[in-house]
Design a protein around this motif. Structure first.
Motif, PDB file in Angstrom:
ATOM      1  N   LYS A 213      -4.456  -1.992  -6.317  1.00  0.00           N
ATOM      2  CA  LYS A 213      -4.815  -1.074  -7.389  1.00  0.00           C
ATOM      3  C   LYS A 213      -5.824  -1.689  -8.349  1.00  0.00           C
ATOM      4  O   LYS A 213      -6.492  -0.963  -9.095  1.00  0.00           O
ATOM      5  CB  LYS A 213      -3.557  -0.654  -8.156  1.00  0.00           C
ATOM      6  N   VAL A 214      -5.925  -3.017  -8.320  1.00  0.00           N
ATOM      7  CA  VAL A 214      -6.897  -3.702  -9.167  1.00  0.00           C
ATOM      8  C   VAL A 214      -7.272  -5.024  -8.508  1.00  0.00           C
ATOM      9  O   VAL A 214      -6.442  -5.690  -7.884  1.00  0.00           O
ATOM     10  CB  VAL A 214      -6.341  -3.951 -10.593  1.00  0.00           C
ATOM     11  N   LEU A 215      -8.548  -5.382  -8.624  1.00  0.00           N
ATOM     12  CA  LEU A 215      -9.051  -6.661  -8.145  1.00  0.00           C
ATOM     13  C   LEU A 215      -9.388  -7.542  -9.341  1.00  0.00           C
ATOM     14  O   LEU A 215     -10.014  -7.068 -10.302  1.00  0.00           O
ATOM     15  CB  LEU A 215     -10.300  -6.461  -7.289  1.00  0.00           C
ATOM     16  N   TYR A 243     -15.109  -1.420  -7.491  1.00  0.00           N
ATOM     17  CA  TYR A 243     -15.429  -1.982  -6.180  1.00  0.00           C
ATOM     18  C   TYR A 243     -15.178  -0.898  -5.135  1.00  0.00           C
ATOM     19  O   TYR A 243     -14.098  -0.300  -5.094  1.00  0.00           O
ATOM     20  CB  TYR A 243     -14.563  -3.208  -5.884  1.00  0.00           C
ATOM     21  N   ALA A 244     -16.167  -0.647  -4.295  1.00  0.00           N
ATOM     22  CA  ALA A 244     -16.041   0.391  -3.267  1.00  0.00           C
ATOM     23  C   ALA A 244     -16.245  -0.220  -1.888  1.00  0.00           C
ATOM     24  O   ALA A 244     -17.029  -1.160  -1.710  1.00  0.00           O
ATOM     25  CB  ALA A 244     -17.055   1.504  -3.500  1.00  0.00           C
ATOM     26  N   PRO A 249      -9.599   4.181   0.136  1.00  0.00           N
ATOM     27  CA  PRO A 249      -9.593   5.617  -0.183  1.00  0.00           C
ATOM     28  C   PRO A 249     -10.466   5.984  -1.371  1.00  0.00           C
ATOM     29  O   PRO A 249     -10.871   7.140  -1.521  1.00  0.00           O
ATOM     30  CB  PRO A 249      -8.114   5.907  -0.477  1.00  0.00           C
ATOM     31  N   GLY A 250     -10.763   5.021  -2.220  1.00  0.00           N
ATOM     32  CA  GLY A 250     -11.606   5.265  -3.384  1.00  0.00           C
ATOM     33  C   GLY A 250     -11.954   3.958  -4.067  1.00  0.00           C
ATOM     34  O   GLY A 250     -11.508   2.880  -3.651  1.00  0.00           O
ATOM     35  N   PRO A 251     -12.770   4.002  -5.126  1.00  0.00           N
ATOM     36  CA  PRO A 251     -13.136   2.784  -5.843  1.00  0.00           C
ATOM     37  C   PRO A 251     -11.906   2.084  -6.442  1.00  0.00           C
ATOM     38  O   PRO A 251     -10.966   2.735  -6.883  1.00  0.00           O
ATOM     39  CB  PRO A 251     -14.084   3.285  -6.942  1.00  0.00           C
TER      40      PRO A 251
END
Length: 286
Positions: A213-215, A243-244, A249-251
Motif C-alpha cells: 500500500k506504500v513504498l 509509483y506505477a 492495480p494502480g499507483p
C-alpha cells in the motif's frame, strides 16, 4: 627477494580501491597473462610479413578481438561470457516477468548472471519481513553484514532501522524489506547505473508480487531509481509521490526517507527522519 614493505604497500592499495575479500584460492598475475612475445623488426626495405604460402591460416576472432577461445589477455575464454548492459537488462526483464511467486522470483534472481556483482558477493540478499505487509521498504544494496548473513539491514544501520520502526509501532513482522541490488558492491561503493539497470526488473517484479500500500525508499539511490528523478534525497524525503507499474492495480504512494547509514553519519538529521516516520503513520495508521 621481494621487500616486505612492497607487499604491504600493494595490500594497502587493494584495500583503498575496495578489494576487501579474496575470491580465489591462488593469486592471479594478470601482468603475466597480458604479456606478448616481441615481434621481430623486418630489415629496411623488406616486407614485414612472410610469403603468403608460409603464413598461417587466419584464426577466427572472438567478440573481443582476440582469437576464438581466448581473451584479449591470452587466457582461455569459456562460452559463458558476461552479458553486456543491454543484454543483461533484457534477460533480467524476461526472467522476472516469468515469475509468478516470490519463490520463483528469488530462484530466477539467484540463477541470473547478468550482474558482475554476483561473482564477488557471498550471498544473494533477497528480502526480509512479512510479504503480506502493507509497507515495503527498499534500500540501496547489501553491506558487509548483510552479505554474510543473506538478509537486508542486519548491520549497524539495520539495528537503527529496527529502533526507528519500533518508535512508531512497526517491526519486521509488519513491514517488508528489500534492496535495489541483491548483491554487495565491493567495498560498499555506490552502485553503477549498469548494475542498477541489470537488477531493476527483478525489483519491479518484486513490488508487483508484494502489492504494498506504500513504498518507502531509503536513501538517494533507492528514491531516484524508483521515482526516476534526479533530485537528491534531502529534496525528495518527506514528500509523497506515486509509483506505477503494469503489474499493479494502480499507483502506489511513495514516501522517500533518509537511509539509516546517513543518520549514523549525520545524527542531526534524525529530526527529519522522525517527522517522516510520523507522516507515514498518520497516512497508514494500521
Amino acid at each position: 627477494m621481494i621487500d616486505q614493505s612492497d607487499i604491504l604497500a600493494a595490500l594497502r592499495w587493494h584495500v583503498d580501491i575496495g578489494c576487501d575479500e579474496a575470491i580465489g584460492d591462488e593469486p592471479l598475475d594478470w601482468a603475466t597473462l597480458a604479456a606478448r612475445p616481441a615481434v621481430a623488426r623486418a630489415p629496411a626495405g623488406a616486407s614485414a610479413l612472410p610469403p603468403a604460402a608460409a603464413r598461417p591460416a587466419p584464426a577466427s576472432r572472438s567478440a573481443f578481438g582476440g582469437p576464438s577461445g581466448a581473451s584479449m589477455f591470452g587466457a582461455p575464454v569459456t562460452a559463458d561470457l558476461p552479458l553486456g548492459a543491454s543484454e543483461a537488462g533484457a534477460s533480467a526483464r524476461a526472467r522476472a516477468a516469468e515469475a509468478r511467486s516470490l519463490e520463483e522470483l528469488e530462484a530466477a534472481l539467484r540463477a541470473f548472471d547478468g550482474c558482475p556483482l554476483k561473482a564477488t558477493a557471498m550471498n544473494t540478499v533477497f528480502a526480509d519481513g512479512n510479504p503480506a505487509a502493507d509497507i515495503m521498504l527498499i534500500g540501496e544494496a547489501p553491506g558487509e553484514d548483510e552479505d554474510r548473513q543473506g538478509k537486508p539491514f542486519v548491520g549497524v544501520s539495520g539495528k537503527l532501522l529496527d529502533r526507528m520502526l519500533a518508535q512508531v509501532g512497526l517491526d519486521r513482522g509488519t513491514v517488508y524489506i528489500s534492496n535495489i541490488l541483491p548483491w554487495r558492491p565491493p567495498g560498499n561503493r555506490s552502485p553503477t547505473q549498469a548494475e542498477i539497470a541489470a537488477c531493476l526488473p527483478f525489483l519491479e517484479r518484486h513490488v508487483e508480487l508484494i502489492g504494498p500500500k506504500v513504498l518507502v525508499p531509503l536513501g538517494g539511490t533507492s528514491a531516484k531509481t524508483l521515482l526516476n528523478r534526479a533530485e537528491g534525497i534531502t529534496r525528495l524525503r518527506g514528500r509523497w509521490f506515486d509509483y506505477a507499474s503494469p503489474g499493479l492495480p494502480g499507483p502506489v504512494p511513495v514516501l522517500p526517507m533518509l537511509h539509516p547509514a546517513y543518520l549514523l553519519r549525520n545524527p542531526i538529521a534524525k529530526r527529519e527522519a522522525w517527522r517522516d516516520l510520523l507522516t507515514l503513520r498518520q497516512r497508514f495508521p494500521g
